[in-house]
Design an enzyme around this catalytic site. Structure first.
Site, short mmCIF file in Angstrom:
data_model
loop_
_atom_site.label_atom_id
_atom_site.label_comp_id
_atom_site.label_asym_id
_atom_site.label_seq_id
_atom_site.Cartn_x
_atom_site.Cartn_y
_atom_site.Cartn_z
N LYS A 1 -29.57 -18.22 -33.13
CA LYS A 1 -28.65 -19.27 -32.69
C LYS A 1 -28.83 -20.59 -33.46
CE LYS A 1 -27.83 -17.33 -28.18
NZ LYS A 1 -27.48 -17.52 -26.80
N GLU B 1 -30.55 -28.03 -26.74
CA GLU B 1 -29.16 -28.47 -26.85
C GLU B 1 -28.89 -29.45 -25.73
OE1 GLU B 1 -26.61 -24.56 -28.14
OE2 GLU B 1 -26.10 -25.50 -26.24
N ARG C 1 -20.09 -8.39 -32.22
CA ARG C 1 -19.90 -7.03 -31.68
C ARG C 1 -18.69 -7.05 -30.77
NH1 ARG C 1 -21.33 -8.30 -26.43
NH2 ARG C 1 -22.76 -10.05 -26.30
P1 ADP Z 1 -25.91 -15.83 -24.23
O1 ADP Z 1 -26.28 -15.51 -25.64
O2 ADP Z 1 -26.94 -15.43 -23.25
O3 ADP Z 1 -24.52 -15.42 -23.90
P2 ADP Z 1 -24.91 -18.56 -24.49
O4 ADP Z 1 -25.48 -19.50 -25.47
O5 ADP Z 1 -23.61 -17.93 -24.83
O6 ADP Z 1 -25.97 -17.42 -24.18
O7 ADP Z 1 -24.78 -19.28 -23.08
C1 ADP Z 1 -24.48 -18.57 -21.90
C2 ADP Z 1 -23.92 -19.52 -20.84
O8 ADP Z 1 -24.87 -20.57 -20.57
C3 ADP Z 1 -22.67 -20.26 -21.25
O9 ADP Z 1 -21.51 -19.50 -21.00
C4 ADP Z 1 -22.73 -21.51 -20.40
O10 ADP Z 1 -22.28 -21.29 -19.10
C5 ADP Z 1 -24.22 -21.80 -20.35
N1 ADP Z 1 -24.60 -22.75 -21.42
C6 ADP Z 1 -25.16 -22.44 -22.61
N2 ADP Z 1 -25.39 -23.54 -23.34
C7 ADP Z 1 -24.98 -24.59 -22.62
C8 ADP Z 1 -24.95 -26.01 -22.82
N3 ADP Z 1 -25.41 -26.59 -23.94
N4 ADP Z 1 -24.44 -26.80 -21.83
C9 ADP Z 1 -23.99 -26.24 -20.69
N5 ADP Z 1 -23.98 -24.92 -20.44
C10 ADP Z 1 -24.46 -24.09 -21.38
P1 ADP Z 2 -20.47 -10.28 -23.43
O1 ADP Z 2 -21.06 -11.31 -24.36
O2 ADP Z 2 -19.80 -9.15 -24.09
O3 ADP Z 2 -19.71 -10.91 -22.35
P2 ADP Z 2 -22.96 -9.93 -22.03
O4 ADP Z 2 -23.53 -11.23 -22.47
O5 ADP Z 2 -22.72 -9.70 -20.60
O6 ADP Z 2 -21.67 -9.53 -22.80
O7 ADP Z 2 -23.90 -8.78 -22.61
C1 ADP Z 2 -23.50 -7.44 -22.59
C2 ADP Z 2 -24.70 -6.58 -22.55
O8 ADP Z 2 -25.48 -6.77 -23.73
C3 ADP Z 2 -25.64 -6.83 -21.40
O9 ADP Z 2 -26.20 -5.61 -21.00
C4 ADP Z 2 -26.71 -7.74 -22.01
O10 ADP Z 2 -27.91 -7.63 -21.29
C5 ADP Z 2 -26.79 -7.18 -23.40
N1 ADP Z 2 -27.18 -8.20 -24.39
C6 ADP Z 2 -26.41 -9.20 -24.85
N2 ADP Z 2 -27.07 -9.92 -25.80
C7 ADP Z 2 -28.29 -9.36 -25.94
C8 ADP Z 2 -29.44 -9.65 -26.76
N3 ADP Z 2 -29.48 -10.65 -27.63
N4 ADP Z 2 -30.52 -8.85 -26.60
C9 ADP Z 2 -30.50 -7.83 -25.73
N5 ADP Z 2 -29.45 -7.51 -24.95
C10 ADP Z 2 -28.36 -8.26 -25.03
#
Ligand code: ADP
Ligand code: ADP
Ligand code: MG
Length: 471
Positions: free
Chosen positions: A115, A199, A290
């Site tokens: 990230k 962040e 993906r």
């Molecule tokens: P992941 O890789 O687990 O999907 P993300 O970086 O996409 O992680 O963040 C998942 C969720 O966490 C976001 O959809 C949002 O709701 C919250 N989030 C992440 N970063 C921030 C931020 N800087 N400020 C507020 N909410 C955040």
């Molecule tokens: P999407 O981003 O498609 O909305 P999710 O964040 O819900 O999906 O993730 C989909 C699936 O992939 C879940 O089972 C989650 O635990 C897995 N997953 C997502 N990112 C990672 C990661 N960086 N490492 C391991 N598992 C992950």
């Protein structure tokens, strides 16, 4: 076109990919581990191979999977989501063994999966990112200094995180000191990496993400956005396409921004660019390299089969659509029906599906791998069904969602279905006004009473009487 594809996944997404292969005239090969012997993907694929007793190891073994693909004469591997889908070593091994990996190149996966590196690339491309670290944090002192600069609240996030894990909000320096080691330990356990970054926390943002497709001829298009603000603990519950909270100007701005982000990194295949929105501010959050769980709702509003496009792109064909040809119509909602008990802190509720009746009727799609008699294994995701509804207007799609949730019968386990009815009935949801705080701000929605059909009540009473009488 490709001839034979190995699907390195299980559950509903494996079934989804098998369906796309069948329609494209491509043979499909499933893999499974013994707890999945009765999985639907095993039954539906043209061929299926066991990768051993351990529930997870087979699905996470790049060398074993790639060599099976070679042995069975596959020309490509589709990784689905989760498991190895964002593992650059897996994609590289495919490249080395002459198997097409259905996704972007290993170097793009590597750069976007990190990230902080993704933030660097976006900054260089002129895509706005949330204020925060330039790279990974060295220690808690650095985090504290940086937090003073960007201002509290801040987020400490795992650099290789995903699935909503490895993210903590800190409102004060005290909290930051406490949470910092926790995120490191969570990241180490879940992602095998201790790297974290900081962040600024965007307070009450909307999560808006854009579906993009890029081919190997340099064309990139977007398929409009999804609103995934209905989340619990940073995990999506209900997803919406298009967002009912954007103006047409915002929609085009964010779509173009996503294309710019994808072009900047030479993106090929399907991907998602995730943003946080607050007022008129847009910040890049991350890129998922993906197919996403919620690709279904984009398919519902655009009519484009995203998995089919992935197969075409992997075969080296140009995109079948140009940006100006991509239309969207109506609204779609996706409910992630999880085997969890909302009344008990969403505790997983694995077990045997004693009765399943699929909802149907106009505008309803179900993606699942469950069936009556199926025993949900406890080793995997708790998501057991995706219910997607489509209708022309916001009002109609909500009504359709309620009706379809009501249509469905899923007995033997606890699910989130009834909880979603509560969300659909909430005036803020009806008014299309919500952000990522909606779920935590409405704990009362978890206090619903289970509606039972009269015949189910009669059956339950009969069962109780017979048990009591010792029959
Ligand atoms: P992941 O890789 O687990 O999907 P993300 O970086 O996409 O992680 O963040 C998942 C969720 O966490 C976001 O959809 C949002 O709701 C919250 N989030 C992440 N970063 C921030 C931020 N800087 N400020 C507020 N909410 C955040
Ligand atoms: P999407 O981003 O498609 O909305 P999710 O964040 O819900 O999906 O993730 C989909 C699936 O992939 C879940 O089972 C989650 O635990 C897995 N997953 C997502 N990112 C990672 C990661 N960086 N490492 C391991 N598992 C992950
Ligand atoms: Mg994300």
């Amino acid at each position: 076109m490709l001839k034979k594809v190995l699907i390195a996944n299980r559950g509903e997404i494996a079934v989804r990919i098998i369906r796309a292969c069948a329609e494209a005239g491509v043979r499909s090969v499933a893999i499974y581990t013994e707890p999945d012997r009765y999985g639907l993907h095993v039954k539906r694929a043209d061929e299926a191979y066991s990768l051993g007793e351990d529930p997870l190891r087979g699905y996470l073994d790049p060398a074993g999977i790639v060599s099976l693909a070679v042995q069975t004469g596959c020309d490509a591997i589709h990784p689905g989501y989760g498991f190895l889908s964002e593992n650059p070593d897996f994609a590289r091994l495919c490249e080395e063994k002459g198997i097409t990996f259905i996704g972007p190149s290993s170097s793009v996966i590597h750069n976007m999966g990190d990230k902080t590196q993704a933030r660097d690339s976006m900054r260089a491309a002129g895509v706005p990112i949330t204020p925060g670290s330039d790279g990974n944090l060295e220690n808690v002192e650095e985090a504290l200094t940086l937090a003073e600069q960007v201002g509290y609240p801040v987020m400490i996030k795992a650099t290789s995180g995903g699935g909503g894990r490895g993210i903590r909000r800190c409102d004060t320096a005290e909290e930051l000191k406490q949470q910092y080691p926790r995120v490191i330990s969570e990241a180490t356990k879940a992602f095998g990496s201790a790297e974290v970054f900081l962040e600024k926390c965007i307070v009450n943002p909307r999560h808006i993400e854009v579906q993009i497709l890029g081919d190997s001829h340099g064309n990139v298009v977007h398929l409009y956005e999804r609103d995934c603000s209905i989340q619990r603990r940073n995990q999506k519950l209900i997803e919406i396409a298009p967002s009912p909270q954007l103006t047409p100007e915002q929609r085009h701005y964010i779509g173009d921004l996503a294309v710019k982000a994808a072009e900047a990194v030479g993106y090929v295949n399907a991907g998602t660019v995730e943003f946080l929105l607050t007022g008129n501010e847009v910040y890049f959050m991350e890129m998922n390299t993906r197919v996403q769980v919620e690709h279904t709702i984009t398919e519902a509003i655009t009519g484009i089969d995203i998995v089919r496009e992935q197969l075409r792109i992997a075969a080296g064909l140009p995109l079948s659509i140009r940006q100006e040809d991509i239309q969207y119509r109506g609204y779609a909602l996706q409910f992630r029906i999880n085997a969890e008990d909302p009344k008990n802190d969403f505790l997983p509720s694995f077990g045997r599906i004693s009765h399943y009746y699929a909802p149907g009727g106009p505008g309803v799609r179900v993606d699942t791998a469950i069936y009556t008699g199926y025993e949900i294994p406890p080793y995997y995701d708790s998501m057991c069904l995706k219910l997607v509804v489509w209708a022309l207007t916001w009002e109609e799609v909500i009504a359709r969602g309620k009706r379809a949730l009501d249509d469905m019968r899923l007995h033997g386990i606890k699910t989130t279905a009834q909880y979603y009815q509560q969300i659909l009935n909430h005036p803020d949801f009806e008014a299309a006004s919500f952000n990522t705080s909606f779920v935590p701000e409405h704990p009362e929605l978890m206090n619903y009473s289970i509606k039972r059909h009269p015949s189910e009540v009669a059956l339950a009473i009969a069962a109780a009487i017979s048990a009591h009488a010792g029959f």
